[in-house]
Design a protein around this motif. Structure first.
Motif, PDB file in Angstrom:
ATOM      1  N   SER A   1       8.213 -24.903 -88.287  1.00 16.82           N
ATOM      2  CA  SER A   1       8.023 -24.953 -87.067  1.00 16.82           C
ATOM      3  C   SER A   1       9.367 -25.654 -86.264  1.00 16.82           C
ATOM      4  O   SER A   1      10.004 -26.458 -87.180  1.00 16.82           O
ATOM      5  N   VAL A   2       9.937 -25.039 -85.362  1.00 12.55           N
ATOM      6  CA  VAL A   2      11.068 -25.544 -84.571  1.00 12.55           C
ATOM      7  C   VAL A   2      10.591 -25.995 -83.288  1.00 12.55           C
ATOM      8  O   VAL A   2      10.107 -25.249 -82.482  1.00 12.55           O
ATOM      9  N   ARG A   3      10.811 -27.300 -82.957  1.00 13.56           N
ATOM     10  CA  ARG A   3      10.296 -28.022 -81.857  1.00 13.56           C
ATOM     11  C   ARG A   3      11.417 -28.497 -81.016  1.00 13.56           C
ATOM     12  O   ARG A   3      12.471 -29.062 -81.815  1.00 13.56           O
ATOM     13  N   ASP A   4      11.292 -28.462 -79.639  1.00 20.71           N
ATOM     14  CA  ASP A   4      12.160 -29.286 -78.873  1.00 20.71           C
ATOM     15  C   ASP A   4      11.593 -30.077 -77.882  1.00 20.71           C
ATOM     16  O   ASP A   4      10.476 -29.607 -77.577  1.00 20.71           O
ATOM     17  N   ARG A   5      12.156 -30.891 -77.158  1.00 25.01           N
ATOM     18  CA  ARG A   5      11.567 -31.320 -75.942  1.00 25.01           C
ATOM     19  C   ARG A   5      12.490 -31.102 -74.591  1.00 25.01           C
ATOM     20  O   ARG A   5      12.753 -31.904 -73.860  1.00 25.01           O
ATOM     21  N   GLY A   6      12.831 -29.911 -74.479  1.00 23.42           N
ATOM     22  CA  GLY A   6      13.657 -29.490 -73.598  1.00 23.42           C
ATOM     23  C   GLY A   6      12.855 -28.913 -72.236  1.00 23.42           C
ATOM     24  O   GLY A   6      11.881 -29.330 -71.894  1.00 23.42           O
ATOM     25  N   CYS A   7      13.586 -27.837 -71.855  1.00 21.05           N
ATOM     26  CA  CYS A   7      13.011 -27.522 -70.482  1.00 21.05           C
ATOM     27  C   CYS A   7      11.913 -26.635 -70.543  1.00 21.05           C
ATOM     28  O   CYS A   7      10.801 -26.500 -69.496  1.00 21.05           O
ATOM     29  N   GLY A   8      11.425 -26.120 -71.715  1.00 24.03           N
ATOM     30  CA  GLY A   8      10.182 -25.360 -71.767  1.00 24.03           C
ATOM     31  C   GLY A   8      10.520 -24.065 -71.332  1.00 24.03           C
ATOM     32  O   GLY A   8      11.222 -23.747 -70.619  1.00 24.03           O
ATOM     33  N   ILE A   9       9.343 -23.117 -71.437  1.00 21.78           N
ATOM     34  CA  ILE A   9       9.372 -21.608 -70.973  1.00 21.78           C
ATOM     35  C   ILE A   9       8.231 -21.659 -70.303  1.00 21.78           C
ATOM     36  O   ILE A   9       7.178 -21.666 -70.423  1.00 21.78           O
ATOM     37  N   GLY A  10       8.478 -21.050 -69.007  1.00 22.52           N
ATOM     38  CA  GLY A  10       7.414 -20.795 -67.847  1.00 22.52           C
ATOM     39  C   GLY A  10       6.530 -19.730 -68.218  1.00 22.52           C
ATOM     40  O   GLY A  10       5.088 -19.940 -68.090  1.00 22.52           O
ATOM     41  N   ASP A  11       6.901 -18.552 -68.819  1.00 16.48           N
ATOM     42  CA  ASP A  11       6.323 -17.482 -69.028  1.00 16.48           C
ATOM     43  C   ASP A  11       6.683 -17.001 -70.631  1.00 16.48           C
ATOM     44  O   ASP A  11       7.577 -16.180 -70.615  1.00 16.48           O
ATOM     45  N   VAL A  12       5.737 -17.257 -71.215  1.00 14.01           N
ATOM     46  CA  VAL A  12       6.067 -17.029 -72.876  1.00 14.01           C
ATOM     47  C   VAL A  12       5.769 -15.354 -73.216  1.00 14.01           C
ATOM     48  O   VAL A  12       6.909 -15.218 -73.920  1.00 14.01           O
ATOM     49  N   ARG A  13       4.727 -15.043 -72.558  1.00 17.84           N
ATOM     50  CA  ARG A  13       4.776 -13.688 -72.877  1.00 17.84           C
ATOM     51  C   ARG A  13       6.083 -12.618 -72.528  1.00 17.84           C
ATOM     52  O   ARG A  13       6.532 -11.835 -73.021  1.00 17.84           O
ATOM     53  N   GLN A  14       6.593 -13.123 -71.207  1.00 11.63           N
ATOM     54  CA  GLN A  14       7.714 -12.267 -70.792  1.00 11.63           C
ATOM     55  C   GLN A  14       9.084 -12.710 -71.709  1.00 11.63           C
ATOM     56  O   GLN A  14       9.693 -12.033 -71.812  1.00 11.63           O
ATOM     57  N   ALA A  15       8.997 -13.755 -72.293  1.00  8.78           N
ATOM     58  CA  ALA A  15      10.283 -14.390 -72.984  1.00  8.78           C
ATOM     59  C   ALA A  15      10.124 -13.528 -74.188  1.00  8.78           C
ATOM     60  O   ALA A  15      11.315 -13.363 -74.734  1.00  8.78           O
ATOM     61  N   ARG A  16       9.013 -13.414 -74.484  1.00  8.84           N
ATOM     62  CA  ARG A  16       8.843 -12.639 -75.998  1.00  8.84           C
ATOM     63  C   ARG A  16       9.268 -11.206 -75.867  1.00  8.84           C
ATOM     64  O   ARG A  16       9.305 -10.393 -77.013  1.00  8.84           O
ATOM     65  N   GLU A  17       9.065 -10.673 -74.635  1.00  6.27           N
ATOM     66  CA  GLU A  17       9.605  -9.170 -74.669  1.00  6.27           C
ATOM     67  C   GLU A  17      10.971  -8.952 -75.125  1.00  6.27           C
ATOM     68  O   GLU A  17      11.838  -9.425 -74.797  1.00  6.27           O
ATOM     69  N   PRO A  18      11.030  -7.682 -75.709  1.00  5.31           N
ATOM     70  CA  PRO A  18      12.552  -7.203 -76.346  1.00  5.31           C
ATOM     71  C   PRO A  18      13.336  -7.130 -74.849  1.00  5.31           C
ATOM     72  O   PRO A  18      13.098  -6.677 -74.088  1.00  5.31           O
ATOM     73  N   CYS A  19      14.583  -7.694 -75.087  1.00 11.02           N
ATOM     74  CA  CYS A  19      15.645  -7.320 -74.068  1.00 11.02           C
ATOM     75  C   CYS A  19      15.522  -8.378 -72.936  1.00 11.02           C
ATOM     76  O   CYS A  19      16.097  -8.493 -71.770  1.00 11.02           O
TER      77      CYS A  19
END
Ligand SMILES: Nc1ncnc2c1ncn2[C@@H]1O[C@H](COP(=O)(O)OP(=O)(O)OP(=O)(O)O)[C@@H](O)[C@H]1O
Ligand SMILES: [Mg+2]
Length: 143
Positions: free
Chosen positions: A81-99
């Motif tokens: 597991s790789v964790r950060d305490r940064g800005c975060g991701i608003g929409d994880v589903r979108q972020a995981r999409e190719p490209c």
């Protein structure tokens, strides 16, 4: 499932530490006799997750940290597991999409999550805007 060995590391979110995390993952995984291909897959996936924490999480902030936990399980699984305490991701589903990338100008191709998904058996992304991101990946090792 019993943990047979583990490593926890806290690293500054600096690009030099991507290589460190990669080598540490390989060193732990090598304890369960992985194939060369499995080893390469783990190194690549860890490298993508750590690079994301370094380049995206702490944009414009100094002093960010990356927290990495790696485990070898009794059945030969490697869990990282790789964790950060940064800005975060608003929409994880979108972020995981190719490209999909929020940094096209930096010549990012938006393939990091797709690579992690393809090279590992399981990928889980937990994130909350303003709170940070945790990426957990599992791969079964051995011949
Ligand atoms: N740890 C993180 N913190 C904040 N945002 C992240 C994090 N990891 C990923 N992201 C967001 O998800 C998007 C997709 O990540 P992904 O790794 O798939 O592509 P990328 O990093 O943009 O490009 P590449 O990995 O191909 O260089 C990123 O552009 C970024 O907006
Ligand atoms: Mg990436």
């Amino acid at each position: 499932m019993k943990t047979v060995n583990f490593v926890r590391m806290t690293l500054p979110a600096k690009s030099v530490n991507e290589a460190y995390a990669r080598v540490a993952a390989a060193a732990l995984a090598s304890q369960v006799d992985p194939t060369i291909e499995q080893m390469a897959d783990i190194k690549t996936a860890v490298s993508e997750a750590v690079t994301n924490a370094i380049v995206h999480a702490y944009r414009g902030q100094e002093g960010g940290l990356v927290y990495i936990t790696m485990r070898l399980m009794e059945d030969g699984s490697f869990i990282v597991s790789v964790r950060d305490r940064g800005c975060g991701i608003g929409d994880v589903r979108q972020a995981r999409e190719p490209c999909f990338t929020t940094a096209p100008s930096e010549e990012r191709s938006g393939m990091g999550f797709s690579i992690m998904e393809a090279f590992m058996d399981k990928l889980q992304v937990r994130s909350a805007p303003g709170r940070g991101t945790t990426v957990t990946m599992t791969k079964r090792l051995g011949r």
